[in-house]
Design a protein around this motif. Structure first.
Motif: not given
Length: 258
Positions: A29-30, A33, A25-26, A48-49
């Motif tokens: 998100d990276e 970005n 999940t993290n 979009k995640h």
């Protein structure tokens, strides 16, 4: 007024692993970005995640989604949790600036979702799959539309061939290929990996890197050509090369170890 766009839906293999859930999940998100940085100077994009292990992307240009998806695969961190992409390209009567990507109902979204769902069912899952002709009602507006099914078969056949060659690479051949895709010079790859130029050249050739890149560049060229022929105004102007320059620049700064 119509606008040429492309879409991908990224999903992650084996993402239900309990111990990897939060880490993936993290990482997603990276990745969102990173995509925003890659496309900052390119033009308006939506990314979009969502849904835990999924990223949805929409950008202007028929080749944009495939270009970004290809580079994501080359720098993806988790080899046991590989990404796969349902892709589509076509035309929107709305500007991307006007849509909420999570709520937008459009045939291209459905097509990318359908392609992603088909990939889930495959025992040997390819990285990419395009769906082009399932949900459009009017196929007469743009010249290429009447041949969408044929384009879909040809594009996906090339992608399967590309996938086969990628799977046959050894770890060092894969590393050489990925670094060459970013740096575009074998001498720079040799210096980075602290190997001789002939050694890098051997890995490059045995890993069929040239053939893999040729499939990539020819697909981008075909998608760009379809866009240029479908639009006679500024919408037909392709920006694929500037996008790849931006991605490579950012990867040199943030991915390649110095």
């Amino acid at each position: 007024m119509n606008h040429p766009i492309s879409i991908f839906i990224l999903d992650v293999s084996n993402s239900s692993s309990v111990e990897m859930g939060e880490e993936l999940t993290n990482y997603l998100d990276e990745m969102v970005n990173s995509i925003n940085v890659w496309t900052k100077e390119f033009g308006h994009c939506k990314v979009k995640h969502r849904a835990g292990d999924e990223i949805i992307f929409a950008g202007y240009g028929y080749s944009t989604a495939y270009i970004i998806a290809f580079f994501i695969c080359r720098v993806w961190k988790y080899r046991d949790h590989t990404p796969y992409f349902g892709l589509s390209f076509g035309d929107s009567d709305k500007k991307l600036e006007e849509v909420d990507i999570e709520k937008w109902i459009h045939p291209l979204i459905k097509q990318a979702r359908y392609a992603n769902d088909l990939l889930k069912q495959e025992p040997v899952r390819p990285l990419f799959k395009f769906e082009l002709d399932q949900f459009y009602q009017d196929i007469s507006q743009f010249p290429y539309n009447q041949f969408r099914n044929e384009f879909e078969v040809l594009i996906n056949s090339l992608l399967r061939l590309q996938m086969t060659m990628l799977e046959e690479q050894t770890p060092i051949q894969e590393q050489v290929f990925s670094y060459y895709l970013i740096l575009q010079q074998q001498k720079m790859v040799a210096k980075l990996l602290e190997k001789t130029a002939p050694t890098i050249s051997s890995h490059y050739k045995k890993g069929k890197s040239e053939e893999i890149i040729k499939v990539f560049t020819e697909l981008v060229t075909i998608l760009d050509s379809l866009q240029e022929k479908s639009y006679n105004d500024n919408q037909g102007k392709v920006k694929s090369e500037s996008l790849m320059v931006s991605i490579r620049h950012q990867l040199k700064l943030n991915y390649i170890k110095k």
